[in-house]
Write a protein that holds these residues in place. Structure first.
Motif, PDB file in Angstrom:
ATOM      1  N   VAL A 102      65.862  55.654  56.290  1.00 19.43           N
ATOM      2  CA  VAL A 102      67.079  56.400  55.943  1.00 19.43           C
ATOM      3  C   VAL A 102      67.536  56.085  54.539  1.00 19.43           C
ATOM      4  O   VAL A 102      67.883  56.957  53.747  1.00 19.43           O
ATOM      5  CB  VAL A 102      68.191  56.093  56.965  1.00 19.43           C
ATOM      6  CG1 VAL A 102      69.521  56.630  56.476  1.00 19.43           C
ATOM      7  CG2 VAL A 102      67.836  56.695  58.318  1.00 19.43           C
TER       8      VAL A 102
ATOM      9  N   THR B  10      65.140  57.752  52.117  1.00 14.30           N
ATOM     10  CA  THR B  10      65.357  59.194  52.050  1.00 14.30           C
ATOM     11  C   THR B  10      66.652  59.521  51.337  1.00 14.30           C
ATOM     12  O   THR B  10      66.723  60.443  50.521  1.00 14.30           O
ATOM     13  CB  THR B  10      65.365  59.785  53.470  1.00 14.30           C
ATOM     14  OG1 THR B  10      64.136  59.477  54.091  1.00 14.30           O
ATOM     15  CG2 THR B  10      65.550  61.292  53.429  1.00 14.30           C
ATOM     16  N   ASN B  11      67.714  58.748  51.640  1.00 14.77           N
ATOM     17  CA  ASN B  11      68.995  59.001  50.991  1.00 14.77           C
ATOM     18  C   ASN B  11      68.894  58.804  49.486  1.00 14.77           C
ATOM     19  O   ASN B  11      69.551  59.512  48.713  1.00 14.77           O
ATOM     20  CB  ASN B  11      70.068  58.067  51.570  1.00 14.77           C
ATOM     21  CG  ASN B  11      70.497  58.501  52.970  1.00 14.77           C
ATOM     22  OD1 ASN B  11      70.335  59.665  53.311  1.00 14.77           O
ATOM     23  ND2 ASN B  11      71.021  57.579  53.756  1.00 14.77           N
TER      24      ASN B  11
ATOM     25  N   ILE C 121      67.530  61.932  48.294  1.00 17.26           N
ATOM     26  CA  ILE C 121      68.519  63.014  48.426  1.00 17.26           C
ATOM     27  C   ILE C 121      69.443  63.039  47.221  1.00 17.26           C
ATOM     28  O   ILE C 121      69.800  64.102  46.707  1.00 17.26           O
ATOM     29  CB  ILE C 121      69.310  62.838  49.744  1.00 17.26           C
ATOM     30  CG1 ILE C 121      68.449  63.286  50.927  1.00 17.26           C
ATOM     31  CG2 ILE C 121      70.616  63.623  49.711  1.00 17.26           C
ATOM     32  CD1 ILE C 121      69.094  63.053  52.271  1.00 17.26           C
TER      33      ILE C 121
ATOM     34  N   SER D  78      59.417  68.370  49.959  1.00 20.94           N
ATOM     35  CA  SER D  78      60.164  69.562  50.365  1.00 20.94           C
ATOM     36  C   SER D  78      61.643  69.221  50.392  1.00 20.94           C
ATOM     37  O   SER D  78      62.019  68.044  50.509  1.00 20.94           O
ATOM     38  CB  SER D  78      59.709  70.071  51.741  1.00 20.94           C
ATOM     39  OG  SER D  78      59.950  69.093  52.735  1.00 20.94           O
TER      40      SER D  78
ATOM     41  N   MET E 246      65.369  70.393  52.174  1.00 17.28           N
ATOM     42  CA  MET E 246      66.145  71.174  53.135  1.00 17.28           C
ATOM     43  C   MET E 246      67.619  71.093  52.750  1.00 17.28           C
ATOM     44  O   MET E 246      68.143  70.003  52.502  1.00 17.28           O
ATOM     45  CB  MET E 246      65.939  70.667  54.557  1.00 17.28           C
ATOM     46  CG  MET E 246      66.672  71.465  55.615  1.00 17.28           C
ATOM     47  SD  MET E 246      66.335  70.858  57.294  1.00 17.28           S
ATOM     48  CE  MET E 246      64.621  71.378  57.477  1.00 17.28           C
TER      49      MET E 246
ATOM     50  N   ASN F 238      65.242  75.919  53.802  1.00 14.22           N
ATOM     51  CA  ASN F 238      64.401  75.162  52.882  1.00 14.22           C
ATOM     52  C   ASN F 238      64.401  75.823  51.511  1.00 14.22           C
ATOM     53  O   ASN F 238      64.418  77.053  51.411  1.00 14.22           O
ATOM     54  CB  ASN F 238      62.965  75.090  53.402  1.00 14.22           C
ATOM     55  CG  ASN F 238      62.818  74.136  54.568  1.00 14.22           C
ATOM     56  OD1 ASN F 238      63.351  73.030  54.549  1.00 14.22           O
ATOM     57  ND2 ASN F 238      62.095  74.555  55.587  1.00 14.22           N
TER      58      ASN F 238
ATOM     59  N   PHE G 167      69.739  67.726  53.265  1.00 15.95           N
ATOM     60  CA  PHE G 167      69.381  67.065  54.514  1.00 15.95           C
ATOM     61  C   PHE G 167      68.040  66.367  54.441  1.00 15.95           C
ATOM     62  O   PHE G 167      67.799  65.415  55.181  1.00 15.95           O
ATOM     63  CB  PHE G 167      69.347  68.091  55.659  1.00 15.95           C
ATOM     64  CG  PHE G 167      70.708  68.556  56.080  1.00 15.95           C
ATOM     65  CD1 PHE G 167      71.597  67.694  56.700  1.00 15.95           C
ATOM     66  CD2 PHE G 167      71.097  69.865  55.868  1.00 15.95           C
ATOM     67  CE1 PHE G 167      72.858  68.127  57.090  1.00 15.95           C
ATOM     68  CE2 PHE G 167      72.351  70.305  56.257  1.00 15.95           C
ATOM     69  CZ  PHE G 167      73.239  69.433  56.873  1.00 15.95           C
ATOM     70  N   ASN G 168      67.155  66.830  53.601  1.00 16.07           N
ATOM     71  CA  ASN G 168      65.806  66.269  53.590  1.00 16.07           C
ATOM     72  C   ASN G 168      65.247  66.338  52.181  1.00 16.07           C
ATOM     73  O   ASN G 168      65.306  67.388  51.537  1.00 16.07           O
ATOM     74  CB  ASN G 168      64.915  67.046  54.561  1.00 16.07           C
ATOM     75  CG  ASN G 168      63.552  66.417  54.699  1.00 16.07           C
ATOM     76  OD1 ASN G 168      63.425  65.200  54.662  1.00 16.07           O
ATOM     77  ND2 ASN G 168      62.525  67.237  54.850  1.00 16.07           N
ATOM     78  N   ALA G 169      64.723  65.227  51.705  1.00 10.48           N
ATOM     79  CA  ALA G 169      64.093  65.181  50.383  1.00 10.48           C
ATOM     80  C   ALA G 169      63.150  63.988  50.353  1.00 10.48           C
ATOM     81  O   ALA G 169      63.485  62.915  49.855  1.00 10.48           O
ATOM     82  CB  ALA G 169      65.150  65.067  49.289  1.00 10.48           C
ATOM     83  N   ASN G 170      61.957  64.181  50.901  1.00 10.04           N
ATOM     84  CA  ASN G 170      61.007  63.070  51.038  1.00 10.04           C
ATOM     85  C   ASN G 170      60.120  62.949  49.804  1.00 10.04           C
ATOM     86  O   ASN G 170      59.548  63.946  49.342  1.00 10.04           O
ATOM     87  CB  ASN G 170      60.135  63.271  52.274  1.00 10.04           C
ATOM     88  CG  ASN G 170      60.949  63.211  53.555  1.00 10.04           C
ATOM     89  OD1 ASN G 170      61.877  62.419  53.662  1.00 10.04           O
ATOM     90  ND2 ASN G 170      60.603  64.048  54.515  1.00 10.04           N
TER      91      ASN G 170
END
Length: 311
Positions: A22, A25-26, A29, A64, A66, A84, A123-126
Motif C-alpha cells: 500500500v 502504491t500510494n 499514486i 496503468s 485508474m 482507466n 486509485f491505482n498506479a503501479n
C-alpha cells in the motif's frame, strides 16, 4: 498453542506485506497528477462526460492508471464514476487522456442540473520496469472537420526502429484555443500488424461526441496532440525520452479547394473521358463486323408469289 503462534506470525507477515504494498502504491499514486485543463459536456445518449489529462510527474514508469471522479452538481448532489486512463506504461513526464462518463440521476436525465466541480482520485498506479516500443512515430497528420461536424485527424506513422511494432494504436487529445481538453479519441488496432522496421501505415482518429457544428465556441477544437501506443511490443529497462509530437498543420474543412485535402474527391479530365469513349465504341464496331462475317448466309424460305393466270 504452537498452531496459534504460527497463525499469528503468518497474519503479521501478511499485514506487513500489505502495508508495504500500500505504501509503495500510494507513493506512485502521488506521482500521477490530473491537470486542471479538464472540461465537461453532454453526449448524444444523455451521459455527462468529463475529459481530462493526467501526467506522470515521477521518475518511474507506471503500468496503468485508474481514476475516480466525483461530480458535484449545482444543487449539491454528487455522483461518482471510475475509469482507466487511455495509456499503458506511462513513462515519466508523459501525458495521457482520461474519459469519465457520469450516468444521469434518473430516467428524466440531467434536466437543468449543472455541475459546479469535479474531484479526482487516483486509485491505482503501479510501477513497472517495462516500457513500450517507442520508435513508431507520426510523420504526417492533418486535422479535418467533416461535413457532419466530426473532427478527424488523418495521418501517417512510421516504424523508425529495428523491431516489429505489434498492436499499434493512435490516441488523440483535442484542445480548444485556451488549452482546455474538449475531446478525446483513439483508433482501433492499425494494419498491417505488426508494422515492420521502415514500414509506414495510415491512421484516422476522431474526437468522440464533439460535433464542431453544434458545440459552443469555447468547445471548438483548435489543436491536438497524438500518442502512439505499441502495446504488443514491450521492452525491459529504462524508458526512453518522450517522443515528440509534430506540430499539427492548419485545420481544414471537408472538400476544401486545397489539393492537399486527403478527403477531396478526385477530378476526372473530360478530354480523357471523350477519348476513352471513342476508343471503346471503335472496338465494339470492329468486333461486331468480325462476328457478322463469321455467320453463314441462310437461304430464303419465303414462298414465291404465283403469277396471275389469264382467263
Amino acid at each position: 498453542m504452537k498452531k496459534i503462534t504460527v497463525y499469528l506470525l503468518f497474519l503479521l507477515f501478511v499485514l506487513f506485506i500489505g502495508l508495504f504494498a500500500v505504501s509503495s502504491t500510494n507513493a506512485q499514486i502521488s506521482n500521477i497528477k490530473v491537470l486542471d485543463n479538464y472540461s465537461c459536456y453532454s453526449d448524444s445518449v444523455g451521459f455527462l462526460v468529463v475529459v481530462a489529462e493526467i501526467q506522470n510527474i515521477g521518475s518511474n514508469t507506471i503500468s496503468s492508471v485508474m481514476i475516480g471522479g466525483t461530480l458535484t452538481l449545482s444543487d449539491g448532489s454528487q455522483t461518482e464514476t471510475i475509469a482507466n486512463a487511455w495509456v499503458t506504461n506511462l513513462i515519466p513526464q508523459q501525458k495521457a487522456p482520461v474519459y469519465l462518463e457520469f450516468s444521469p440521476p434518473d430516467s428524466l436525465g440531467w434536466g437543468e442540473s449543472t455541475f459546479s466541480k469535479v474531484d479526482f482520485q487516483i486509485f491505482n498506479a503501479n510501477p513497472t520496469s517495462e516500457y513500450l516500443y517507442s520508435d513508431v512515430v507520426v510523420v504526417s497528420d492533418q486535422g479535418i472537420v467533416a461535413k457532419d461536424g466530426t473532427f478527424w485527424v488523418e495521418g501517417t506513422i512510421k516504424n523508425t526502429g529495428n523491431k516489429d511494432a505489434k498492436d499499434v494504436r493512435v490516441v488523440a487529445t483535442f484542445f480548444n484555443a485556451q488549452g482546455q481538453v474538449t475531446g478525446v479519441g483513439y483508433t482501433s488496432q492499425l494494419t498491417p500488424n505488426p508494422i515492420e522496421p521502415s514500414q509506414t501505415t495510415s491512421f484516422k482518429v476522431g474526437a468522440f461526441d464533439v460535433n464542431q457544428t453544434a458545440v459552443l465556441a469555447d468547445q471548438k477544437i483548435d489543436h491536438y496532440t497524438l500518442m502512439v501506443q505499441v502495446t504488443g511490443t514491450v521492452l525491459q529497462g529504462t524508458a526512453p525520452a518522450i517522443p515528440q509530437t509534430p506540430t499539427p498543420g492548419p485545420i481544414l474543412t471537408e472538400n476544401p479547394t486545397s489539393a492537399n485535402n486527403p478527403n477531396q474527391p478526385q477530378t476526372i479530365n473530360p478530354t480523357n473521358t471523350y477519348i476513352a469513349i471513342v476508343v471503346v465504341v471503335a472496338i465494339v464496331i470492329i468486333v461486331a463486323i468480325f462476328l457478322i462475317k463469321k455467320i453463314p448466309t441462310k437461304l430464303s424460305t419465303k414462298p414465291k408469289t404465283p403469277k396471275p393466270t389469264k382467263k
